[in-house]
Design a protein around this motif. Structure first.
Motif, short mmCIF file in Angstrom:
data_model
loop_
_atom_site.label_atom_id
_atom_site.label_comp_id
_atom_site.label_asym_id
_atom_site.label_seq_id
_atom_site.Cartn_x
_atom_site.Cartn_y
_atom_site.Cartn_z
N SER A 79 12.88 61.03 10.88
CA SER A 79 13.45 60.53 12.17
C SER A 79 14.20 59.06 11.87
CB SER A 79 12.19 60.17 12.96
OG SER A 79 11.54 59.22 12.40
N GLY A 80 14.18 58.54 10.50
CA GLY A 80 14.91 57.16 10.34
C GLY A 80 16.53 57.45 10.54
N ASP A 81 16.78 56.06 11.05
CA ASP A 81 18.35 56.16 11.14
C ASP A 81 19.49 56.38 9.98
OD1 ASP A 81 20.80 55.71 12.99
OD2 ASP A 81 20.90 53.65 12.15
N LEU A 88 16.45 54.44 3.04
CA LEU A 88 16.59 53.20 3.46
C LEU A 88 15.75 52.91 4.81
CD1 LEU A 88 17.68 50.28 3.41
CD2 LEU A 88 19.48 50.99 4.76
N SER A 89 15.60 53.61 5.85
CA SER A 89 15.07 53.29 7.01
C SER A 89 13.56 53.46 6.75
CB SER A 89 15.50 54.59 8.02
OG SER A 89 16.82 53.94 8.70
N VAL A 107 12.61 50.09 5.44
CA VAL A 107 12.69 49.27 6.41
C VAL A 107 11.59 49.09 7.57
CG1 VAL A 107 14.34 48.34 8.35
CG2 VAL A 107 15.28 48.69 5.89
N ARG A 108 11.57 50.44 7.95
CA ARG A 108 10.49 50.72 9.07
C ARG A 108 8.87 50.37 8.57
NH1 ARG A 108 11.56 56.51 11.61
NH2 ARG A 108 10.26 55.62 13.39
N HIS A 163 8.17 48.24 6.22
CA HIS A 163 7.98 46.98 6.14
C HIS A 163 7.68 46.35 7.57
CE1 HIS A 163 10.03 42.73 5.40
NE2 HIS A 163 8.89 42.64 4.61
N ARG A 164 8.44 46.84 8.51
CA ARG A 164 8.19 46.29 9.94
C ARG A 164 6.86 46.85 10.47
NH1 ARG A 164 10.83 42.86 9.49
NH2 ARG A 164 8.96 42.09 10.53
N ARG A 181 4.14 44.50 8.58
CA ARG A 181 4.38 43.28 9.11
C ARG A 181 3.73 43.31 10.66
NH1 ARG A 181 3.30 39.84 7.02
NH2 ARG A 181 4.61 38.21 8.22
N ALA A 182 3.97 44.06 11.25
CA ALA A 182 3.42 43.85 12.76
C ALA A 182 2.06 44.23 12.79
CB ALA A 182 4.15 45.11 13.55
N LEU A 186 9.99 43.28 1.25
CA LEU A 186 11.36 44.29 1.20
C LEU A 186 12.12 43.63 0.30
CD1 LEU A 186 12.64 46.73 2.52
CD2 LEU A 186 13.54 45.56 3.91
N HIS A 187 12.50 44.65 -0.83
CA HIS A 187 13.57 44.20 -1.73
C HIS A 187 14.60 45.53 -1.77
CE1 HIS A 187 11.66 40.47 -3.08
NE2 HIS A 187 10.43 41.06 -2.83
N LEU A 188 15.96 45.12 -1.57
CA LEU A 188 16.91 46.17 -1.55
C LEU A 188 17.86 45.87 -2.63
CD1 LEU A 188 17.83 46.52 2.25
CD2 LEU A 188 15.92 47.81 1.06
N PRO A 218 18.92 56.94 17.34
CA PRO A 218 17.40 57.22 16.90
C PRO A 218 16.46 57.02 18.07
CG PRO A 218 18.48 55.48 15.52
CD PRO A 218 19.35 55.55 16.48
N HIS A 231 13.43 56.80 18.15
CA HIS A 231 12.25 56.09 17.97
C HIS A 231 12.57 54.56 18.34
CE1 HIS A 231 13.64 54.01 14.30
NE2 HIS A 231 14.09 55.00 13.99
N VAL A 290 21.57 41.30 1.72
CA VAL A 290 20.93 41.83 0.66
C VAL A 290 21.10 40.95 -0.53
CG1 VAL A 290 20.78 43.80 -0.65
CG2 VAL A 290 20.73 43.98 1.76
N HIS A 332 19.69 37.43 -0.81
CA HIS A 332 18.27 37.73 -1.18
C HIS A 332 18.22 37.67 -2.39
CE1 HIS A 332 14.28 40.02 -0.72
NE2 HIS A 332 14.07 38.63 -0.53
N ARG A 333 18.73 38.48 -3.24
CA ARG A 333 18.65 39.05 -4.48
C ARG A 333 19.19 37.45 -5.31
NH1 ARG A 333 15.63 41.85 -4.20
NH2 ARG A 333 14.77 40.38 -6.09
N LEU A 342 13.56 38.85 3.30
CA LEU A 342 14.54 39.60 3.68
C LEU A 342 13.71 40.57 4.70
CD1 LEU A 342 17.35 40.87 3.92
CD2 LEU A 342 16.52 42.68 2.17
N GLU A 400 15.78 47.97 11.94
CA GLU A 400 16.05 49.30 11.75
C GLU A 400 17.19 49.86 12.89
OE1 GLU A 400 15.84 52.39 10.32
OE2 GLU A 400 15.64 53.83 11.67
N GLU A 403 10.31 40.84 17.29
CA GLU A 403 9.60 41.10 15.83
C GLU A 403 10.15 40.33 14.91
OE1 GLU A 403 8.37 44.70 14.02
OE2 GLU A 403 8.13 45.82 15.81
N GLU A 459 8.96 36.82 12.77
CA GLU A 459 8.83 36.31 11.28
C GLU A 459 9.46 35.29 10.93
OE1 GLU A 459 7.51 38.06 8.90
OE2 GLU A 459 7.27 40.21 9.49
#
Lengths: 322, 322
Positions: free
Chosen positions: A209-211, A270-271, A274-275, A277-278, A281-282, A289-291, B18, B20, B274, B277-278, B289, B293, B308, B312
């Motif tokens: 379902s992620g973007d 990716l999503s 990211v999701r 991570h959120r 954290r929530a 998160l490291h990209l 999306p 969601h 990104v 951050h690196r 980071l 989404e 949200e 942070e």
């Protein structure tokens, strides 16, 4: 309910290889052009087995040579009825009790055997500690929950030999799915949780379902299409959105270990990262998160960009041994 | 040198909204369809001024009502010769000495005046502390280094009234550029550094070398094209790759404060966040980071997904006051 909105029409584009990346990373983006392969029909089990064997051959071609060069000792043993690899890095201190429980990737349908072994060896190299890796059962012969059962059984066995603080759990891609699901199930079964969790470009959402399943479709040159056929084969009729199949939808407010997540910006998953991570954290869970800039699913096959993030993972794990 | 690789051809696509996401976020993705506007020729200053005024009107329509509802007191004063807004949240304790130095966004060519005021008020709401915001000079009348000079002058003034640990510095978009550049210049000039830095979907690379300038082109429905004309107008012949113009290329091993970075996964500036951050992590700087989404540049105009991540940021700042 939100009203339905029209999609965004994005015209065709030519996306250049970023010249600021390392030559090795540029080569991955510039030379790998995979065809969109048709997945077999769900009931053609022989075709799925053949497809898994082909996938395994590709995996071994890609990572076998790197794994063969790692100075380590590999032992094959049965743990709680599950075949597993135990990898000791050369020079490990006899009293070093730290263990990384590595769950191999391979789309939930491949990556066992020699592939599992090679991935465990590379995890040992990355993390610098002993690795356990279950060679878990897979569909078509053993759909859900066989793989998860095997992973939980091996984790239970580890808990009989180690304090939870001596154990970290992780996996890449489909291994990230099973690593997170095993932690959720361990928690639900009242087991102690590991010191930390590592989720590398994790397949946390079998519903897709992620973007990024749309935004990075055709942009990721490693995962070139939906994995839904494999997800359905794995689920075998179980609800794809159940947290044991799609850990992204778990309830993390009931406890989850400190977690580090990685992915690439061109990554189909990716999503997922990211999701998750959120979501963590929530729920107040420590999570990083490291990209990797420009990276497709799975990174750049050991380019310097990958190593930087692998170092973050090792630092994270090392901070959490207890 | 890496050999040149061919670009990746990505066919046209329809990217769904999306389901969601929150209804508010879905509305942003589903309804905003901006035309690719032509930027004026560099030497048509009157056209740039007109374009800035139009940009300011749009900004105020979008954020003015939210800012007007924030309970606070706004004072307009001159600081070191620079006009600035000082915003106190209602109910602030008389002995609360914490200050957030907010650098406004607007593509380095707009966002001054009432826009600057509104952005400072929203920063006050997000961070819960007094905000200082320089209404810095901009091109076409005042190109680089006027804006940076103004920001550094205000920071110097703050340092005469506050301990560095009482100051955090941040900005969104072009404000992230100037916030990071001001810290680099302060460091190079031997000034003490602030307690923390907040870079929201930051324009850290005026050369636009990041991968997302291509992968998210047409996918980001807020930043719908290159900002290069404005970058050139701002630079006025200075090297776009100089760290004071593109802080991404700074040397962070010589010191940089703990930094939190945010962006959206559809954001044209995703790679800026990104890569920064690196770069910070590679230099051993504490850096986090956080991605939203599906979000285009600047987020979802106050949707729950934005809040949200704003939380942070506030947690991060609050952890670093000293």
């Amino acid at each position: 309910m939100a009203e339905a909105h029209p999609p965004l029409d994005v015209p065709s584009r030519s996306i250049p290889v970023p010249s600021h990346l390392s030559p090795q990373a540029q080569a991955v983006l510039g030379t790998i052009r995979l065809p969109r392969t048709e997945r077999p029909p769900l009931d053609d089990h022989e075709a799925w087995r053949r497809s898994a064997r082909e996938g395994d051959e590709t995996t071994l071609e890609l990572i076998g040579p790197r794994a063969a060069a790692v100075p380590c000792r590999v032992e094959q043993r049965e743990v709680a009825g599950v075949p597993a690899f135990v990898v000791d890095p050369d020079g490990i201190a006899p009293d070093d009790r730290r263990v990384f429980l590595d769950i191999h990737g391979g789309g939930l349908t491949s990556g066992g055997g020699d592939g599992c072994r090679a991935m465990a060896v590379l995890a040992t190299l990355r993390n610098g500690v002993r690795t356990w890796s279950p060679d878990y059962r897979m569909p078509p012969d053993h759909p859900y929950p066989a793989a998860l059962d095997d992973c939980v059984a091996v984790y239970r066995d580890l808990l009989e030999r180690h304090r939870p603080g001596e154990i970290t759990v992780g996996g890449v891609s489909a291994g990230g799915n099973l690593a997170a699901a095993l932690v959720l199930r361990a928690r639900d079964e009242g087991l102690p949780l590991p010191a930390a969790v590592v989720l590398g470009t994790p397949e946390l959402d079998l519903t897709e379902s992620g973007d990024s399943f749309h935004t990075n479709l055709g942009v990721d040159n490693i995962l070139v299409g939906s994995l839904m056929p494999a997800n359905l084969l794995y689920a075998a009729g179980h609800d794809l959105a159940h947290p044991y199949l799609s850990p992204l939808f778990g309830d993390f407010s009931r406890g989850f270990p400190p977690t580090i997540l990685t992915a690439g910006t061109r990554d189909l998953f990716l999503s997922n990262a990211v999701r998750m991570h959120r979501a963590l954290r929530a729920a107040g869970v420590e999570a990083e998160l490291h990209l990797i800039e420009g990276a497709p699913h799975g990174g750049f096959f050991g380019a310097p960009e990958d190593l930087e993030v692998e170092l973050e993972v090792r630092r994270f794990i090392d901070r959490h041994w207890d």
